[in-house]
Write a protein that holds these residues in place. Structure first.
Motif: not given
Length: 427
Positions: A88-91, A140-150
């Motif tokens: 659901g995230g990588t797509t 579940e874990w990709l959608a809420p990622l903080n881009y800079i922290e990631f």
């Protein structure tokens, strides 16, 4: 959720006496492995959690995906715990692997709807009761990622130079690789790290085209957690006649009954080349290897019996026993020349008013309307080459029209080629 359907030869969830790695090898699932000796030892020491990801790029899985679901199922039957990871995230990014151009970016709502359909299809093959398998979604874990922290915590571990050595990126550099696609490998690697941290997952599997992505995730776990994880890929399933697995004259072979009707699904397996029957039994059924060897020892006309068994097993797995039996009965009725009766009810059909047929419908239009042909050009080619039949008559005129006078006992039987049938019910 539905558990694994009962096979004629095995009990769902029954442990196999063959070690898991040997089981995967003898059934044709092993192509590349990061550390065969180490993985063998790990699988022999106890239950191992493993995973395969499925991006939701279409409303249904197809039979190429089914090969990967079956690998998870065989691992489950060998006593291990599989994770079916919905993408659901990588797509939302799109995997460039095996693609010559960028995938179409789908709306988030469409991706979520596709994921829900995948859940039902995978649940027909894997047993999720009591935590025997896990069904997760990486949104579940990709959608809420903080881009800079990631980027700081995860991106720092990736070498652009090394990423460009992987075949998927090398091929795309010739036609253009977008920045969004370049991130895909990092996200998939983060999936593996997340599944390791949350569920102790130490084995990611997939098709050969996923080798670079899987190895990158394995390396990320080693760099951050100091633990050895493993990568294993399977050969992409191809037919001996050169056709891509999962493709038919009418297009992709889907697991969704609305997209590929159970009758057409059954017929796909009946029509596979003789040389492919054994590999398809091994990768798409749970029949023991010894029984497969016996079934595939037949030659000439007797191999058709093995193909019908293959078709029945795989159709039962995907669509249930009732639909599989109906498809088998319908095929028998169609090839005996009948378009009526209870057995013929499983032949794909369409009701058309007699008033519409009285005026006549172009055969080319009807072949497309019934999905016996994907396009009008395909239909014209089929007719001109002598592959279109109406009620048993070979029609070669591309301007021919089908009317209510072609009906027998209230139905018209269309045939495309030797083995694809459709029933028009005149109302």
């Amino acid at each position: 959720m539905r558990g694994v359907p009962r096979s004629s030869s095995e009990t769902p969830g029954a442990a196999r006496s063959t070690p898991a790695f040997d089981l995967m090898k003898e059934r044709g699932f092993v192509s590349q492995c990061s550390n065969e000796e180490g993985l063998r030892k790990l699988l022999d020491t106890g239950q191992v959690t493993c995973y395969i990801g499925f991006d939701a790029t279409a409303p249904s899985l197809h039979i190429g995906n089914l090969a990967q679901v079956m690998l998870l199922a065989h691992m489950q039957r060998a006593g291990h715990r599989p994770i079916a990871l919905m993408g659901g995230g990588t797509t939302r990014i799109g995997d460039p692997s095996g693609k010559t151009e960028m995938r179409k970016i789908l709306p988030v709502e469409t991706i979520a709807a596709n994921v829900e359909k995948f859940r039902g299809q995978v649940s027909r093959v894997l047993d999720f009761q009591g935590g025997k398998a896990l069904l997760l979604d990486n949104a579940e874990w990709l959608a809420p990622l903080n881009y800079i922290e990631f980027l700081r915590d995860i991106g720092v571990h990736f070498s652009v130079n090394r990423m460009l050595t992987f075949e998927a990126y090398k091929l795309r550099l010739e036609t253009g690789l977008s920045f969004i696609e370049f991130n895909y490998q990092i996200l998939q690697s983060f999936d593996y790290l997340t599944l390791f941290r949350r569920h102790g997952c130490r084995l990611q599997m997939g098709g050969d085209d996923q080798w670079g992505n899987i190895v990158a995730g394995m390396d990320l776990i080693r760099r951050i957690e100091g633990v050895e994880a493993f990568a294993l890929t399977s050969p992409l399933v191809t037919r001996s006649d050169g056709k891509k697995m999962g493709k038919s004259e009418a297009g992709a072979v889907w697991l969704d009954a609305e997209m590929t009707r159970p009758y057409d699904f059954y017929q796909y397996w009946v029509n596979v080349p003789d040389e492919d029957v054994k590999q398809f039994f091994l990768r798409f059924t749970f029949l023991p290897v010894e029984e497969v060897d016996s079934l595939c020892a037949a030659r000439d006309q007797r191999i058709n019996e093995a193909k019908r068994r293959l078709a029945l097993e795989v159709t039962t797995l995907v669509h249930g026993e009732a639909a599989a039996r109906e498809a088998a009965d319908a095929a028998r009725a169609a090839f005996s020349g009948g378009a009526e009766g209870a057995d013929a009810a499983g032949i794909p059909s369409l009701e058309i008013p007699g008033t519409e047929l009285a005026a006549g419908i172009g055969l080319v239009d009807l072949l497309v309307r019934t999905r016996l042909c994907a396009t009008k050009s395909d239909a014209r080619r089929l007719v001109s080459q002598g592959g279109a039949y109406v009620g048993g008559r070979d029609i070669t005129d591309v301007d021919a029209r089908v009317t209510d006078r072609d009906a027998q006992d209230g139905a018209i039987l269309l045939r495309a080629g030797k083995k694809r049938h459709f029933r028009i019910i005149v109302t």
